[in-house]
Design an enzyme around this catalytic site. Structure first.
Site, PDB file in Angstrom:
ATOM      1  N   HIS A  18     -19.797 -34.920  31.610  1.00  0.00           N
ATOM      2  CA  HIS A  18     -20.554 -34.139  32.587  1.00  0.00           C
ATOM      3  C   HIS A  18     -21.374 -35.063  33.492  1.00  0.00           C
ATOM      4  CE1 HIS A  18     -22.756 -30.508  33.967  1.00  0.00           C
ATOM      5  NE2 HIS A  18     -23.752 -31.369  34.118  1.00  0.00           N
ATOM      6  N   GLU A  19     -22.123 -35.966  32.873  1.00  0.00           N
ATOM      7  CA  GLU A  19     -22.957 -36.876  33.659  1.00  0.00           C
ATOM      8  C   GLU A  19     -22.110 -37.881  34.436  1.00  0.00           C
ATOM      9  OE1 GLU A  19     -25.886 -36.046  34.052  1.00  0.00           O
ATOM     10  OE2 GLU A  19     -26.049 -34.644  32.388  1.00  0.00           O
TER      11      GLU A  19
END
Length: 419
Positions: A18-19
């Site tokens: 996600h990051e």
């Protein structure tokens, strides 16, 4: 201990991808990324590479990508500040020491009169001989204050200086990468285990059931029911369930011959609804094909996305309550159960969680990626950004409400599993 490791690997992977989405598209837009963090809370590991600090933090419950300009992280040199400058061969400042004594003969000390560390990048003031000087500042200059180093962020490297499209993509990329991760996990599982073909082949027959009494055997290939062709197991199962208590004629292929079998599905009831059952078991044949594995990754990601969105719709319409939601404790207990059935089941669970994380982050709620995207949409329609202070207040309120929700859900999990 095994469950703890599995939970950290699964949740850490989801957060990392996600990051990573935020990180990649922020860098593509030219935004200075100050920190790439996995976990929250106190730092337990950190490594500076290039202009970004990569950290692992104590609590494995999230992560973040800190971009220049998002927070109040800009350095302002006020008149009267005493600074020490280390210059390169071109007399351009590469390091700026704020209000501290530096034991270095190469440091130029000066009292600041004016400074611009965002646009034109210079410092004006008086040196120790009271001579007025103007020093240009490097775009990668480091400011040191109380032992902490921070790279300056020229205006064109700040998040808010980018176009609406660039900012929106940097935020949207986080959830997007969760869907991409799920696709690759599903496709990898299919490549390793094979893609289910869903052919209507009977895996086993339950004793004394309608199928057994009609003479159906393990390995029978069902070709038609009441003259209607059967393409896959889902169609077979659906036809039987829709006709409880009705006599059905099955055309099956066995040993190269076609045989007709007549049976009446038992009528069973669940949740006030009647359905048919003939007493057979199913295990889909599989086919190892890389192209079909990729297609399987797409269909599985789509199907689970639709399923989760449907459950969200049920929550909104009140068909199930907040008590049915699970937080970190519930996810941990589910991971513990799934891990007992092998690595592929654990990977499948991780892919489903990744889709869930992507969808949840896209909800148009304050403090979530979807909430920020909503503000970008408003900005695009208005032609100017929403007041930063007002937007910040909305996100702060959102964070508080999300924390309250997290506490409630976690308490429900604790009561469900431990009391």
């Amino acid at each position: 201990m095994q469950t703890v490791i599995a939970f950290i690997i699964v949740f850490g992977s989801l957060v990392f991808f996600h990051e990573l989405g935020h990180f990649i598209f922020a860098k593509r837009a030219g935004i200075l990324v100050r920190e790439f963090a996995i976990g929250m809370g106190p730092k337990i590991f950190g490594m500076m590479k290039g202009e970004t600090l990569y950290t692992i933090r104590l609590l494995p419950l999230g992560g973040y990508v800190r971009m220049a300009g998002e927070d109040v992280d800009q350095i302002e040199l006020q008149p009267g500040y005493r600074v020490g400058l280390i210059l390169n061969r071109d007399n351009v400042a590469e390091k700026i020491y704020l209000n501290q004594n530096v034991q270095n003969p190469n440091v130029l000390f000066m009292e600041v009169e004016r400074a611009d560390l965002e646009k034109e990048l210079w410092i004006e003031g008086y040196d120790e001989e009271n001579q007025f000087v103007r020093i240009n500042v490097s775009r990668q200059a480091i400011v040191v204050e109380n032992g902490t180093e921070l790279m300056i962020a020229p205006l064109d490297r700040q998040f808010n200086s980018k176009t609406v499209g660039q900012r929106a993509m940097a935020i949207f990329a986080g959830p997007l990468f969760n869907f991409i991760l799920a696709f690759f996990v599903f496709a990898f599982i299919a490549m390793m285990q094979g893609v289910p073909t869903y052919e209507p082949i009977i895996y086993d027959v339950v004793e004394n059931g309608p199928a057994a009494e009609a003479g159906m055997q393990k390995g029978d290939f069902v070709k038609a029911i009441d003259g209607d062709p059967i393409e896959d197991w889902q169609e077979l199962s659906g036809t039987v369930q829709e006709k409880p208590g009705e006599e059905l004629t099955f055309l099956v292929e066995r040993g190269g011959q076609e045989i007709e079998l007549t049976m009446t599905p038992d009528a069973l009831e669940e949740s006030g609804k009647e359905y048919g059952q003939i007493g057979v078991m199913y295990q889909s044949p599989v086919e190892k094909n890389p192209l079909k594995a990729l297609a399987f990754g797409v269909t599985q990601t789509y199907d689970y996305t639709v399923l989760i969105l449907g459950l969200l719709g049920d929550l909104v319409t009140g068909q199930f309550t907040i008590d049915a939601l699970s937080g970190p404790v519930g996810i941990y207990k589910a991971t513990e159960t799934v891990a007992q059935y092998g690595v592929y089941n654990l990977m499948n669970w991780a892919a489903v969680l990744s889709i869930n994380l992507g969808i949840m982050n896209l909800l148009p709620l304050p403090a979530l990626d979807g909430g920020r995207l909503l503000f970008f949409g408003v900005e695009a329609l208005r032609g100017k950004p929403v007041d930063r202070q007002k937007e910040g207040l909305v996100h702060f309120v959102g964070i508080v409400l999300l924390m309250i929700l997290m506490v409630v859900v976690t308490w429900n999990d604790i009561q469900r599993f431990f009391f």
